[in-house]
Design a protein around this motif. Structure first.
Motif, PDB file in Angstrom:
ATOM      1  N   ASN A   1       0.616  -1.454   0.119  1.00 42.29           N
ATOM      2  CA  ASN A   1       0.530   0.104  -0.020  1.00 42.29           C
ATOM      3  C   ASN A   1       1.130   1.341  -0.149  1.00 42.29           C
ATOM      4  O   ASN A   1      -0.031   2.131   0.320  1.00 42.29           O
ATOM      5  CB  ASN A   1      -0.701   0.175   1.620  1.00 42.29           C
ATOM      6  CG  ASN A   1      -2.066  -1.183   1.056  1.00 42.29           C
ATOM      7  OD1 ASN A   1      -2.120  -1.550   0.351  1.00 42.29           O
ATOM      8  ND2 ASN A   1      -2.544  -1.317   2.199  1.00 42.29           N
ATOM      9  N   SER A   2       1.987   1.170  -0.440  1.00 43.79           N
ATOM     10  CA  SER A   2       2.664   2.053  -0.465  1.00 43.79           C
ATOM     11  C   SER A   2       2.891   2.862  -1.756  1.00 43.79           C
ATOM     12  O   SER A   2       2.602   2.381  -2.755  1.00 43.79           O
ATOM     13  CB  SER A   2       4.332   1.826  -0.267  1.00 43.79           C
ATOM     14  OG  SER A   2       4.933   0.835  -1.516  1.00 43.79           O
TER      15      SER A   2
ATOM     16  N   LEU B   1      -5.748  10.338  -1.958  1.00 41.83           N
ATOM     17  CA  LEU B   1      -5.582   8.756  -1.223  1.00 41.83           C
ATOM     18  C   LEU B   1      -5.380   8.780   0.598  1.00 41.83           C
ATOM     19  O   LEU B   1      -5.745   7.861   0.859  1.00 41.83           O
ATOM     20  CB  LEU B   1      -3.657   9.155  -1.215  1.00 41.83           C
ATOM     21  CG  LEU B   1      -3.439   8.505  -2.717  1.00 41.83           C
ATOM     22  CD1 LEU B   1      -1.851   9.300  -2.782  1.00 41.83           C
ATOM     23  CD2 LEU B   1      -3.070   6.812  -2.854  1.00 41.83           C
ATOM     24  N   ILE B   2      -5.475  10.609   0.783  1.00 46.01           N
ATOM     25  CA  ILE B   2      -5.812  10.984   1.830  1.00 46.01           C
ATOM     26  C   ILE B   2      -7.352  10.234   2.292  1.00 46.01           C
ATOM     27  O   ILE B   2      -7.088   9.860   4.059  1.00 46.01           O
ATOM     28  CB  ILE B   2      -5.559  12.373   2.735  1.00 46.01           C
ATOM     29  CG1 ILE B   2      -3.978  12.785   2.940  1.00 46.01           C
ATOM     30  CG2 ILE B   2      -6.437  12.325   3.918  1.00 46.01           C
ATOM     31  CD1 ILE B   2      -4.390  13.829   3.261  1.00 46.01           C
ATOM     32  N   ASP B   3      -7.913  10.009   1.919  1.00 48.21           N
ATOM     33  CA  ASP B   3      -9.516   9.444   1.672  1.00 48.21           C
ATOM     34  C   ASP B   3      -9.310   8.178   1.938  1.00 48.21           C
ATOM     35  O   ASP B   3      -9.690   7.806   2.779  1.00 48.21           O
ATOM     36  CB  ASP B   3     -10.583   9.951   1.283  1.00 48.21           C
ATOM     37  CG  ASP B   3     -11.983   9.970   1.255  1.00 48.21           C
ATOM     38  OD1 ASP B   3     -12.622   9.761   2.653  1.00 48.21           O
ATOM     39  OD2 ASP B   3     -12.852   9.873  -0.122  1.00 48.21           O
TER      40      ASP B   3
ATOM     41  N   SER C   1      -9.758   4.156   5.463  1.00 48.99           N
ATOM     42  CA  SER C   1     -10.314   2.819   5.669  1.00 48.99           C
ATOM     43  C   SER C   1      -9.318   1.930   5.700  1.00 48.99           C
ATOM     44  O   SER C   1      -9.665   0.343   5.990  1.00 48.99           O
ATOM     45  CB  SER C   1     -11.370   2.198   5.138  1.00 48.99           C
ATOM     46  OG  SER C   1     -10.914   2.866   3.025  1.00 48.99           O
ATOM     47  N   GLN C   2      -8.031   1.973   5.326  1.00 47.95           N
ATOM     48  CA  GLN C   2      -6.493   0.847   5.287  1.00 47.95           C
ATOM     49  C   GLN C   2      -5.734   1.762   5.161  1.00 47.95           C
ATOM     50  O   GLN C   2      -5.944   2.814   4.671  1.00 47.95           O
ATOM     51  CB  GLN C   2      -6.915   0.633   4.066  1.00 47.95           C
ATOM     52  CG  GLN C   2      -6.601   1.306   2.400  1.00 47.95           C
ATOM     53  CD  GLN C   2      -7.421   0.720   1.536  1.00 47.95           C
ATOM     54  OE1 GLN C   2      -6.305  -0.235   0.649  1.00 47.95           O
ATOM     55  NE2 GLN C   2      -7.805   0.740   0.471  1.00 47.95           N
ATOM     56  N   PRO C   3      -4.500   1.614   6.163  1.00 53.06           N
ATOM     57  CA  PRO C   3      -2.968   2.176   6.199  1.00 53.06           C
ATOM     58  C   PRO C   3      -2.946   2.032   4.919  1.00 53.06           C
ATOM     59  O   PRO C   3      -1.940   1.147   4.120  1.00 53.06           O
ATOM     60  CB  PRO C   3      -2.949   1.605   6.689  1.00 53.06           C
ATOM     61  CG  PRO C   3      -3.350  -0.067   6.892  1.00 53.06           C
ATOM     62  CD  PRO C   3      -4.434   0.098   6.460  1.00 53.06           C
ATOM     63  N   LEU C   4      -2.260   3.708   4.411  1.00 58.94           N
ATOM     64  CA  LEU C   4      -1.353   3.539   3.373  1.00 58.94           C
ATOM     65  C   LEU C   4      -0.138   4.630   3.758  1.00 58.94           C
ATOM     66  O   LEU C   4      -0.107   5.132   4.771  1.00 58.94           O
ATOM     67  CB  LEU C   4      -2.331   4.970   2.182  1.00 58.94           C
ATOM     68  CG  LEU C   4      -3.617   4.234   1.702  1.00 58.94           C
ATOM     69  CD1 LEU C   4      -3.719   5.415   0.558  1.00 58.94           C
ATOM     70  CD2 LEU C   4      -3.857   2.438   1.568  1.00 58.94           C
TER      71      LEU C   4
END
Length: 372
Positions: free
Chosen positions: A196-197, A217-219, A223-226
């Motif tokens: 997820n990078s 991306l921030i949105d 719901s998932q770690p980025l």
């Protein structure tokens, strides 16, 4: 053959010109911005120091910033016109061909002189938004055709711009499509990356549009770690990031970054994102492909689809200002079943074709055809 380059000193010009080192051609460079002698290009003959007629070593910037009206008066009275300096270079060197890089920077300033020396062949290399973007260019329909009708040869960084050039009066010989700085060096492929990078090109201005990407991306990160890395962060992006401190997102940014550092970041990121309203074929897109990233790139004027097939060897952003659309494209990329190795394999032909030594030989062969 005597080749007279006309360009500002930029990384793309340095990389392009270096392809002709030890080629057997006699290479000269007219420093169109008069930025000063460049030690990294000491192998070619440099025409620099031609402009300043007053305060040649220091003080010009102070006057320009503090007393701009006086500066303009001194420039008009004492500085040497580019037409005179370039005409002298042509008379002294007697080049077999003149090669200008970027229309507004290196063609328009010498157009009157090249019209006077109309027997000298002239190559124009179109870079980036040169031909595609007409915004903030009120004289585009007057200036661009004047250049295109005079130049004898054209090089573009995408097929789209050859079509635009023909539509605007180019009737000379098309020499081909080449990356603006030449080819790229192959690198070892690192498969061990955070899935997820993301590494994001951080330009946000009239053309670059990084902020809609960051909003998407921030949105998604809610719901998932980025992991988000931004390089070349512009002032607008820095101001935007000041407001994002409490999002919980893993986010790093760099304003200025060395080429080596950028490659290391690309080597360790799964996705690369570049988003703009206008461009040619972005060099960072090529660099991301050579570093094994999965590219997500905007597609102004359908240019990126010349290299990227959506969902096969990367992903295309068709609406660069639409955060919802960008979010959907990124989500599609995150949920694609193919591995990073699959995308890497799907870009193998591109890496082979655009490898540095392969492009360099094509470029040298291209110049050699002008001798026939």
């Amino acid at each position: 053959m005597k080749i007279l380059f006309v360009s500002m000193n930029s990384i793309h010009f340095r990389r392009w010109s270096d392809q002709l080192r030890d080629s057997g051609h006699e290479v000269y460079w007219f420093d169109v911005k008069d930025q000063g002698y460049a030690p990294s290009m000491s192998w070619m003959t440099q025409i620099t120091g031609w402009k300043k007629g007053f305060l040649k070593k220091r003080g010009r910037t102070f006057i320009k910033n503090k007393i701009p009206q006086l500066y303009k008066t001194l420039v008009r009275r004492f500085d040497h016109p580019i037409e005179d300096a370039f005409a002298k270079a042509l008379q002294d060197i007697k080049p077999d061909v003149v090669h200008s890089f970027a229309l507004y920077t290196s063609c328009l300033p010498i157009l009157l002189t090249m019209n006077q020396f109309n027997k000298i062949p002239w190559i124009y290399s179109s870079w980036g938004s040169d031909l595609y973007n007409k915004d903030n260019k009120p004289n585009y329909l007057d200036e661009v055709p004047l250049v295109l009708k005079r130049v004898d040869y054209l090089i573009t960084d995408c097929h789209r711009d050859f079509i635009i050039a023909k539509e605007n009066g180019f009737k000379g010989r098309f020499l081909g499509v080449y990356p603006g700085g030449g080819g790229f060096n192959k690198r070892l492929f690192n498969q061990e990356r955070n899935k997820n990078s993301f590494i994001v090109k951080g330009y946000h201005n009239d053309i670059g549009k990084a902020i809609p990407v960051l909003e998407a991306l921030i949105d998604l990160s809610k719901s998932q770690p980025l992991e988000i890395i931004i390089f070349g962060a512009s002032i607008e992006v820095l101001e935007y990031l000041k407001l994002q401190k409490d999002t919980g997102t893993s986010l790093r940014y760099y304003e200025n970054i060395s080429r080596d550092k950028l490659f290391k970041l690309l080597d360790n990121s799964r996705f690369y994102i570049g988003n703009s309203l206008s461009d040619g074929m972005p060099n960072t897109l090529f660099e991301s492909i050579f570093c094994g990233c999965i590219p997500i790139q905007s597609n102004p004027g359908n240019v990126t689809e010349e290299l990227i097939t959506h969902g096969v060897n990367g992903f295309l952003i068709e609406h660069p200002l639409n955060v919802s659309h960008i979010k959907n494209v990124i989500d599609e990329a995150l949920n694609d079943n193919k591995s990073i190795g699959d995308f890497y394999d799907n870009n193998a032909e591109l890496r082979d074709y655009y490898e540095r030594s392969n492009i360099q030989q094509k470029v040298i062969d291209m110049y050699n055809t002008l001798l026939v």
